[in-house]
Design a protein around this motif. Structure first.
Motif, PDB file in Angstrom:
ATOM      1  N   ASP A 570       2.257  54.593  16.270  1.00  9.81           N
ATOM      2  CA  ASP A 570       2.692  54.204  17.764  1.00  9.81           C
ATOM      3  C   ASP A 570       3.469  55.404  18.094  1.00  9.81           C
ATOM      4  OD1 ASP A 570       2.212  52.582  19.591  1.00  9.81           O
ATOM      5  OD2 ASP A 570       4.432  51.366  19.551  1.00  9.81           O
ATOM      6  N   ASP A 571       3.696  55.676  19.814  1.00  7.82           N
ATOM      7  CA  ASP A 571       4.030  56.804  19.941  1.00  7.82           C
ATOM      8  C   ASP A 571       5.284  56.294  21.122  1.00  7.82           C
ATOM      9  OD1 ASP A 571       3.035  57.514  22.398  1.00  7.82           O
ATOM     10  OD2 ASP A 571       1.208  57.667  20.779  1.00  7.82           O
ATOM     11  N   ALA A 572       5.898  56.514  21.736  1.00 10.51           N
ATOM     12  CA  ALA A 572       6.943  55.959  22.989  1.00 10.51           C
ATOM     13  C   ALA A 572       7.749  57.766  22.922  1.00 10.51           C
ATOM     14  CB  ALA A 572       7.807  55.112  22.406  1.00 10.51           C
ATOM     15  N   TRP A 573       8.149  57.826  24.463  1.00 11.01           N
ATOM     16  CA  TRP A 573       8.915  58.613  25.219  1.00 11.01           C
ATOM     17  C   TRP A 573      10.636  57.852  25.766  1.00 11.01           C
ATOM     18  CZ3 TRP A 573       7.734  63.720  26.326  1.00 11.01           C
ATOM     19  CH2 TRP A 573       6.591  63.617  25.094  1.00 11.01           C
ATOM     20  N   SER A 574      10.798  59.092  24.680  1.00  7.48           N
ATOM     21  CA  SER A 574      12.868  58.655  25.277  1.00  7.48           C
ATOM     22  C   SER A 574      13.477  59.249  26.037  1.00  7.48           C
ATOM     23  CB  SER A 574      13.339  58.474  24.209  1.00  7.48           C
ATOM     24  OG  SER A 574      12.625  57.152  23.011  1.00  7.48           O
ATOM     25  N   TRP A 575      13.758  58.896  26.853  1.00  7.58           N
ATOM     26  CA  TRP A 575      15.231  60.090  27.506  1.00  7.58           C
ATOM     27  C   TRP A 575      16.274  59.737  27.747  1.00  7.58           C
ATOM     28  CZ3 TRP A 575       9.859  57.296  29.333  1.00  7.58           C
ATOM     29  CH2 TRP A 575      10.486  56.223  30.226  1.00  7.58           C
ATOM     30  N   THR A 576      16.668  61.035  28.500  1.00 11.86           N
ATOM     31  CA  THR A 576      18.194  60.105  29.126  1.00 11.86           C
ATOM     32  C   THR A 576      18.840  61.576  30.295  1.00 11.86           C
ATOM     33  OG1 THR A 576      20.322  59.809  27.851  1.00 11.86           O
ATOM     34  CG2 THR A 576      19.558  61.731  27.160  1.00 11.86           C
ATOM     35  N   ALA A 577      18.874  61.206  31.015  1.00 15.58           N
ATOM     36  CA  ALA A 577      19.911  61.541  32.059  1.00 15.58           C
ATOM     37  C   ALA A 577      21.539  61.269  31.948  1.00 15.58           C
ATOM     38  CB  ALA A 577      19.876  62.047  33.222  1.00 15.58           C
ATOM     39  N   GLY A 578      22.555  62.686  32.115  1.00 19.51           N
ATOM     40  CA  GLY A 578      23.520  62.548  32.484  1.00 19.51           C
ATOM     41  C   GLY A 578      24.692  62.874  33.242  1.00 19.51           C
ATOM     42  N   ALA A 579      25.966  63.202  33.308  1.00 17.77           N
ATOM     43  CA  ALA A 579      26.147  63.974  34.211  1.00 17.77           C
ATOM     44  C   ALA A 579      28.290  63.732  33.290  1.00 17.77           C
ATOM     45  CB  ALA A 579      26.745  64.025  35.425  1.00 17.77           C
ATOM     46  N   ASN A 580      29.067  64.580  33.609  1.00 20.75           N
ATOM     47  CA  ASN A 580      30.461  64.987  33.255  1.00 20.75           C
ATOM     48  C   ASN A 580      30.826  65.648  34.454  1.00 20.75           C
ATOM     49  OD1 ASN A 580      32.251  64.227  31.055  1.00 20.75           O
ATOM     50  ND2 ASN A 580      33.018  66.578  31.938  1.00 20.75           N
TER      51      ASN A 580
END
Length: 829
Positions: A570-580
């Motif tokens: 199996d394969d999968a995408w992970s992602w994230t977005a953040g701000a400080n």
């Protein structure tokens, strides 16, 4: 010459203490003199300098793409535990330290090994499925959890540890092995520009003796070394009448700076340590939340294991020794390399290998104590009565006859031979306000498993229980040398796993106060296995070993079926977005969204029913986690405060649990909302107050147990309380050459349910720990710590091997360890 002789003497003293014995905590630095010294870990940009500051300036590596960031600048929830924090937590095991991390429920009542660790409401029945341990920034073993093996079993905390970092959610789904739950990084000491070392000896009131030592220093102006470890042995707090805890760990590294543009570090760690696998014992409940000790059985120190059950030969002729317990014998070398190829472009490589054995032998109770007459009906069927009841060791009659209280426990044997290779190669390009990081992660890992579960033995319901032989009416024999059954669930398997991932993260400093980042990860997961499990009814089912229907103990022995293969991809995408955003250098806020994935590992795939039922219910076998979080960070000389609010949605768990030695699937998801708080108050130079707490509202959503038959939607996620908190006041004074320190920790664990059906209640409890230490100017430190000073009966587990409640009266449950004390003396130079 005299100076050299003294140095050699000190080095010899430190090395020799490895053969003695001390608690598994990192030594604090009461003088602050460790800056630029051998106890410190450095990033390439800083050289061999101190990176641990009391004002929130701790440099954390976990959850970052590169060489680390200040905790105050991190746009994710991370906890950094330096020497003082580790020492005052006085952890009984590696997992026990995680009690200090908000959002984490760590149960170490199972002993040095076999911890259960839960994170932010992620649904899990045990082990540490959503926890990854790293050493020097690299995963120790690629799968976070296999049955009878979780990452904390493969590493110990000792004096060679400089600090521990733990990131929850956030960026964890992008880096390392892509763990969306909790990633824990154990940071070792490295050598500095001066010789530095420590030798420690400790002793406990349960007769543990332990020696810790380490020494570090320069090999030349740019190269430092560190070597150290520990050795310990004892019967344990729960005394089984034999030496149940024994072993040690040896760690070394060499760190070399490369002309100020980078560094290379080579390390090696050898662990050979085992301890008793502590399991539920009889206790008494009134159904109103009150727990008391079972008559004659101390809830804090009692165990069913004893001399009579230590060495046995089961009905298939297999001889087992429970003193082997649960532990690991592994070798773990690795390398970290960082170098600035050209201005602004940096290469990073982290590589490690782990190989060895991680075995488990334990006495696993089946049911709460019952009268011998009731046990006769269980073993022989309705209408069965007790004919004779004797001790297996000497044939003496058991007092009480048919009214004697008995229970059954299985002697389980699980052998694992494991390997893991990990390589994480990354590039970082910084230009102006932008920093771009990309990398490739690869891991290959194996496990060779041989299991034999079941093997139930009939016992008297007493501490250090004795084996019982029983015969029934009709000339039937229920036991053989105490054994009432043979192997019930067996596994012989060769598993091979391989993961490959690409990740990329871009970070932009929009203004001096605002930083935003975003990243993606693609990962492919492959598993190949050849295995055998008990044959099915169509294959012939169980066998009667001796062909005699009157010998009940061997009438239904399982036999391994034909080999079968598993191939999963199996394969999968992970992602994230953040701000400080930083209002000032001391006050900031952050917000983040992340999507993470957790792939099924060997044991999930072994029982095809778990994946099949997941597909039928429309859920993927690969679990998905969506996390929304936001936080406030305050770091001043007087106050540190980190507050994080989070909401996560979890879908796609597919796993199995052994119920009556039969694999039963659990599938589905959960959602959770919570708040995590941690901080410290330092109103004076001699007093501090640290605290941490978690509020968690976690409930199942479309979650089915019992092979899909029981819908637990709306129930609270098992074993994770709504409220937990801990507070630690400490007093440190200087009275002229003597620096006494007093500290105490009060911890609260709220009500929980041991099972997903919410039928086994675990009542709330408080635990009080405390200690006092005295440091002298000559480098000697004396310390006494006490755990569970009120000897509280706090339950961490019910009976996980049944579905449903246990009623009132005598039940099976696993309490925390009883009151204990540790005394230590250390010499530091």
């Amino acid at each position: 010459m005299r100076s050299a002789s003294i140095r050699h003497l000190l080095i010899s003293t430190a090395a020799g203490a490895l053969l003695a014995s001390g608690p598994a905590v990192a030594q604090s630095d009461p003088t602050g003199a460790q800056a630029a010294d051998s106890s410190q870990r450095a990033t390439p940009e800083q050289g061999l300098v101190d990176t641990s500051k009391p004002d929130g300036g701790d440099i954390v590596v976990v959850g970052t793409a590169g060489g680390g960031t200040r905790r105050q600048d991190a746009s994710f929830a991370v906890t950094a535990l330096n020497n003082d924090a580790i020492e005052r937590a006085a952890p009984n095991s590696t997992a026990d330290l995680l009690r200090t991390v908000p959002g984490v429920m760590a149960e170490s009542s199972g002993g040095q090994n076999g911890a259960n660790i839960f994170v932010r409401g992620y649904p899990s029945g045990g082990d540490a499925q959503f926890v990854t341990f790293q050493y020097a920034g690299t995963p120790i073993f690629a799968p976070p959890t296999l049955s009878f093996l979780e990452n904390s079993q493969l590493i110990r905390l000792d004096e060679t540890v400089q600090r521990v970092e733990a990131v929850r959610g956030g960026t964890g789904s992008l880096f390392s092995n892509g763990q969306p739950g909790l990633t824990v990084n154990v940071v070792p000491r490295i050598g500095g520009r001066t010789f530095h070392g420590l030798a420690k000896l400790s002793y406990t009131d349960f007769e543990e003796i332990r020696g810790d030592a380490w020494i570090s220093g320069p090999l030349n102006e740019d190269t430092g070394f560190m070597i150290g470890g520990y050795y310990a042995q004892s019967h344990g707090v729960r005394d089984p009448q034999f030496r149940a805890e024994k072993g040690g760990q040896l760690t070394s590294n060499i760190h070399h700076d490369l002309d100020g543009r980078g560094s290379i570090e080579i390390y090696a760690r050898y662990l050979n340590d085992r301890g008793a696998w502590l399991l539920p014992i009889p206790v008494v409940t009134n159904g109103q939340g009150d727990i008391s000790a079972y008559p004659g059985f101390d809830a804090g120190t009692g165990t069913l294991m004893g001399r009579d059950t230590r060495i046995t030969t089961n009905v298939v002729g297999r001889r087992l020794d429970l003193s082997e317990g649960r532990g690991a014998k592994v070798f773990n070398p690795g390398l970290t390399f960082e170098y600035e190829l050209v201005d602004g472009l940096r290469l990073r490589e982290r590589t490690s290998y782990l190989g060895g054995n991680a075995d488990t032998l334990g006495l696993v109770p089946v049911e709460a104590p019952v009268a011998a007459s009731a046990m006769a009906a269980t073993l022989g069927g309705p209408g069965s009565t007790v004919a004779t009841l004797t001790y297996a060791s000497d044939g003496a009659a058991v007092a009480g006859g048919a009214d004697a209280r008995l229970l059954r426990a299985g002697i389980w044997e699980v052998r694992k031979k494991i390997t893991s290779f990990v390589s994480d190669t990354g590039f970082e390009w910084a230009a102006g306000k932008n920093k771009l990081t990309g990398g490739f992660y690869y891991t290959s890992y194996t496990s060779r498993d041989v299991w034999a579960l079941g093997n139930q033995v009939l016992l008297a319901a007493e501490p250090n229980a004795r084996r019982i032989n029983m015969t029934l009416n009709g000339g039937r024999t229920a036991t053989l040398d105490g054994f009432s059954s043979g192997p019930a669930f067996q596994v012989r398997a060769t598993y091979n796993g391989e993961d490959a991932a690409f990740y990329a993260v871009d970070e932009l400093q929009v203004t001096p106060d605002l930083r935003i980042d975003g990243g993606v990860r693609w990962q492919r997961h492959n598993v190949d296995a050849v295995l055998a499990t008990p044959r099915t009814a169509a294959e012939g089912g169980t066998i009667n070993l001796d062909g005699n229907p009157l010998t009940l103990y061997d009438n239904a022995v399982t036999v391994l079926g034909a080999n079968r293969s598993i191939r999963y991809q199996d394969d999968a995408w992970s992602w994230t977005a953040g701000a400080n955003y930083d209002f000032t250098s001391e006050i900031g806020v952050f917000a983040r969204y992340s999507r993470g994935n957790s792939f099924p590992q060997f044991d999930n795939l072994r029982e095809a029913s778990a994946v099949n039922i997941a597909e039928k219910t429309g859920l993927a076998a690969t679990a998905e986690v969506d996390t929304y979080e936001a936080g406030v960070k305050i770091s001043t000389r007087m106050v540190n405060l980190y507050a994080t609010a989070f909401h996560n949605k979890f879908d796609g768990l597919a796993t199995t649990t052994l119920i009556n030695n039969v694999p039963v699937s659990s599938n589905g998801g959960a959602k959770a909302t919570g708040v995590e708080l941690e901080g410290a108050l330092r109103p004076t130079t001699w007093f501090s107050l640290t605290a941490a707490g978690t509020y968690l509202d976690a409930k199942y959503r479309g979650f089915f147990t019992g092979n899909g038959a029981i819908d637990n939607t709306g129930n609270r996620v098992q074993r994770q309380p709504k409220w937990t908190w801990r507070v630690t006041p400490a007093v440190d004074v200087d009275v002229g050459g003597v620096r006494p320190s007093l500290f105490a920790t009060l911890q609260y664990t709220g009500d929980r349910f041991s099972d997903p059906e919410n039928l086994q209640t675990l009542p709330h409890f408080y635990q009080l720990d405390a200690g006092v230490a005295v440091t002298l100017d000559n480098g000697i430190r004396l310390q006494v710590t006490g755990n569970n000073l009120t000897d509280k009966i706090g339950l961490t587990e019910g009976n996980p091997r049944i579905i449903g409640g246990q009623g009132t009266g005598a039940i099976l449950a696993r309490p925390i360890l009883g009151r204990s004390f540790r005394f230590s003396a250390a010499f530091e130079f």
